[in-house]
Design an enzyme around this catalytic site. Structure first.
Site, PDB file in Angstrom:
ATOM      1  N   HIS A 160      44.951  32.652  39.776  1.00 47.82           N
ATOM      2  CA  HIS A 160      46.084  33.149  40.479  1.00 47.82           C
ATOM      3  C   HIS A 160      47.639  32.637  40.120  1.00 47.82           C
ATOM      4  O   HIS A 160      47.649  31.415  39.666  1.00 47.82           O
ATOM      5  CB  HIS A 160      46.098  32.805  42.039  1.00 47.82           C
ATOM      6  CG  HIS A 160      46.950  33.692  43.062  1.00 47.82           C
ATOM      7  ND1 HIS A 160      46.488  34.881  43.553  1.00 47.82           N
ATOM      8  CD2 HIS A 160      48.384  33.543  43.328  1.00 47.82           C
ATOM      9  CE1 HIS A 160      47.491  35.517  44.165  1.00 47.82           C
ATOM     10  NE2 HIS A 160      48.529  34.629  44.231  1.00 47.82           N
ATOM     11  N   ASP A 182      47.216  37.532  55.997  1.00 44.12           N
ATOM     12  CA  ASP A 182      47.937  37.422  54.819  1.00 44.12           C
ATOM     13  C   ASP A 182      48.528  38.744  54.228  1.00 44.12           C
ATOM     14  O   ASP A 182      49.820  39.167  53.805  1.00 44.12           O
ATOM     15  CB  ASP A 182      47.095  36.564  53.478  1.00 44.12           C
ATOM     16  CG  ASP A 182      48.190  36.905  52.279  1.00 44.12           C
ATOM     17  OD1 ASP A 182      49.169  36.103  52.495  1.00 44.12           O
ATOM     18  OD2 ASP A 182      47.686  37.554  51.320  1.00 44.12           O
ATOM     19  N   ARG A 220      56.968  39.553  54.358  1.00 46.71           N
ATOM     20  CA  ARG A 220      57.878  38.645  53.602  1.00 46.71           C
ATOM     21  C   ARG A 220      58.607  39.489  52.276  1.00 46.71           C
ATOM     22  O   ARG A 220      59.735  38.840  52.023  1.00 46.71           O
ATOM     23  CB  ARG A 220      57.055  37.295  53.125  1.00 46.71           C
ATOM     24  CG  ARG A 220      56.768  36.401  54.093  1.00 46.71           C
ATOM     25  CD  ARG A 220      55.346  35.341  53.697  1.00 46.71           C
ATOM     26  NE  ARG A 220      55.835  34.930  52.451  1.00 46.71           N
ATOM     27  CZ  ARG A 220      55.123  34.549  51.384  1.00 46.71           C
ATOM     28  NH1 ARG A 220      53.888  35.000  51.435  1.00 46.71           N
ATOM     29  NH2 ARG A 220      55.642  33.893  50.402  1.00 46.71           N
ATOM     30  N   SER A 232      49.442  31.856  51.639  1.00 51.62           N
ATOM     31  CA  SER A 232      49.137  33.251  51.200  1.00 51.62           C
ATOM     32  C   SER A 232      48.246  33.014  49.984  1.00 51.62           C
ATOM     33  O   SER A 232      47.169  33.863  50.174  1.00 51.62           O
ATOM     34  CB  SER A 232      50.350  33.755  50.934  1.00 51.62           C
ATOM     35  OG  SER A 232      50.010  34.855  50.034  1.00 51.62           O
ATOM     36  N   LYS A 239      43.371  33.643  50.758  1.00 54.20           N
ATOM     37  CA  LYS A 239      42.571  34.656  50.177  1.00 54.20           C
ATOM     38  C   LYS A 239      41.735  34.153  49.040  1.00 54.20           C
ATOM     39  O   LYS A 239      40.761  34.685  48.846  1.00 54.20           O
ATOM     40  CB  LYS A 239      43.611  35.940  49.614  1.00 54.20           C
ATOM     41  CG  LYS A 239      44.729  35.603  48.802  1.00 54.20           C
ATOM     42  CD  LYS A 239      45.387  36.885  48.628  1.00 54.20           C
ATOM     43  CE  LYS A 239      46.887  36.795  47.855  1.00 54.20           C
ATOM     44  NZ  LYS A 239      47.824  36.572  48.610  1.00 54.20           N
TER      45      LYS A 239
HETATM   46  N1  URA Z   1      51.334  35.241  45.525  1.00 53.86           N
HETATM   47  C1  URA Z   1      50.875  35.386  46.721  1.00 53.86           C
HETATM   48  O1  URA Z   1      49.654  35.780  46.860  1.00 53.86           O
HETATM   49  N2  URA Z   1      51.597  35.041  47.592  1.00 53.86           N
HETATM   50  C2  URA Z   1      52.895  34.539  47.756  1.00 53.86           C
HETATM   51  O2  URA Z   1      53.285  34.134  48.634  1.00 53.86           O
HETATM   52  C3  URA Z   1      53.512  34.437  46.480  1.00 53.86           C
HETATM   53  C4  URA Z   1      52.649  34.724  45.260  1.00 53.86           C
END
Ligand code: URA
Length: 433
Positions: free
Chosen positions: A82, A161, A168, A183, A187
């Site tokens: 990620h 999320d 957001r 966030s 996930k």
């Molecule tokens: N990536 C995400 O999944 N969430 C965030 O808040 C920032 C980057």
């Protein structure tokens, strides 16, 4: 307690209990807490942060808002990567097929663009026909069969999320350490992985502007992962300039396909994208196989250069209904010219991200449609020497009326110097290796 009382507590820096956070998130998912209250809460968190107890409660309630995928044990390790978000940040499209080609299973939940940054989901949707919203059963089956499947967040997985991310994005509440942490990790934990590689970005184009902020976020993310049974390693990487050559959905797919197909004479600036994709893939392989990073790098490089990664990518896209031959790139282009002689000293990625949004490549409101064909080509990088009048960026957009605003933003984003600036370093540091 009334929701406005919870917001007031956070506004006034009074700690919330686990029960209070849980009831807020449950109410938000159920619809009894409206977006305007959640926006006010997110802004209070933005300014006042969260305690460890609050952050843990937020992560857990976001995970519990949906289902959790579970993978059966197998020789194929389950790993994901990620990124905290950037401009031209397209490595997921290359590294995931590399890792699948090296024996991993990558159940990748991809997000939409957030704030000024682009999203893998939007990039994938520029491939006509690609189905990203699959049931969790289908997601799991495809991941097991092909070694990789891309999934857009549905109501089944971390719906809290999904809603909060979109909120957001349009309420200037993205750049908050606890909100980013919850966030990302909710996930990732819910998708059933055992290993996770994080690409935590810093610099003008990232949410974290300094290496210190990026490291602080990385350590917080790693701690949440480890305390939930996920082994995590991290690269702290630069967003002091956009990654690679293209910014914009279809253009970025084109860059990835050309890198994976290994065309000889690859355009300059593809190297950065390839280098970071290989490095992150190697970090994933090293976690999953328990081998050292040098061995893992050799495996990742071979999977990319031999074309095996592209074979996986083609198979996965076609299994998800996509037609790579149908990608459309805007026909209308306009070059942005250097206003003076000099060296390129800085390229503000955040400004370029907003320029791409002005061109339709990203959203101003959650409901905005995207023009997948539009975007920006970088013809210079930090350190490039330019002469006045030379093209430095190329805008791609079929709606000519959108070009002017983007062009002035792009010019504002670039700073020139008389002398050559220090060399730009892409990979700043590894953590957890
Ligand atoms: N990536 C995400 O999944 N969430 C965030 O808040 C920032 C980057």
């Amino acid at each position: 307690m009334l929701i406005q009382e919870l917001i007031k507590k956070k506004r006034d820096k009074i700690d919330l209990s686990t029960e209070e956070i849980t009831s807020l998130i449950d109410g938000y998912v159920a619809g009894s807490v409206p977006d305007y209250q959640m926006s006010a809460f997110a802004m209070a968190v933005f300014f006042n942060g969260m305690t460890e107890v609050e952050k843990t409660a937020l992560v857990q309630s976001m995970i519990n808002s949906g289902e959790r995928v579970e993978f059966e044990k197998s020789v194929r390790f389950v790993v994901d990567k990620h990124s905290t978000g950037g401009i031209g940040d397209k490595t997921s499209l290359i590294l995931a097929p590399i890792v699948a080609a090296c024996g991993g299973r990558v159940p990748m939940i991809a997000g939409r663009g957030l704030g000024h940054t682009g999203g893998t989901l939007d990039k994938l949707e520029s491939i006509p026909g690609t189905k990203i919203f699959l049931s969790l059963d289908e997601f799991k089956k495809k991941t097991n069969e092909l070694g990789l499947c891309y999934l857009g967040q549905t109501g089944q997985i971390c719906p809290a999320d999904k809603k909060l991310y979109a909120l957001r994005d349009v309420t200037a509440t993205v750049e908050s350490l606890p909100l980013i942490c919850a966030s990302i990790m909710s996930k990732k934990i819910a998708e059933g992985i055992s290993f996770l590689t994080l690409d935590v970005k810093y610099g003008a184009g990232a949410f974290m502007k300094t290496t210190q902020q990026a490291e602080e976020l990385a350590l917080a993310l790693m701690e949440v992962g480890e305390s939930n049974g996920v082994r995590v390693n991290t690269a702290i990487t630069s967003m002091e300039q956009p990654l690679g050559r293209f910014i914009g959905n279809a253009l970025e797919i084109k860059e990835c396909v050309e890198i994976m197909k290994g065309a000889s004479n690859q355009p300059e600036f593809y190297n950065e994208t390839a280098e970071l994709s290989i490095e992150l893939a190697a970090m994933m392989i090293s976690l999953g196989k328990g081998c050292d990073l040098t061995q893992a790098r050799a495996q990742a490089t071979d999977a990319l250069k031999s074309g095996r990664a592209y074979e996986v990518f083609e198979k996965v896209i076609s299994a998800q209904g996509g037609d790579l031959s149908g990608i459309k790139i805007a026909k209308n282009t306009k070059d942005v010219l250097a206003p003076s002689d000099g060296h390129v000293a800085a390229i503000n990625g955040e400004q370029l991200g907003y320029a791409a949004i002005n061109l339709g490549a990203g959203r101003l409101k959650t409901t905005d449609p995207i023009d997948h064909s539009s975007g920006i080509e970088c013809l210079v990088k930090i350190g490039s020497k330019v002469s006045k009048g030379e093209p430095i960026f190329r805008i791609y957009c079929d709606e000519a009326n959108k070009i002017h605003l983007a062009e002035s933003r792009i010019l504002d984003a670039v700073r020139f110097s008389e002398s050559k600036p220090p060399e730009h370093i892409l990979i700043h540091k590894h953590l957890g290796i």
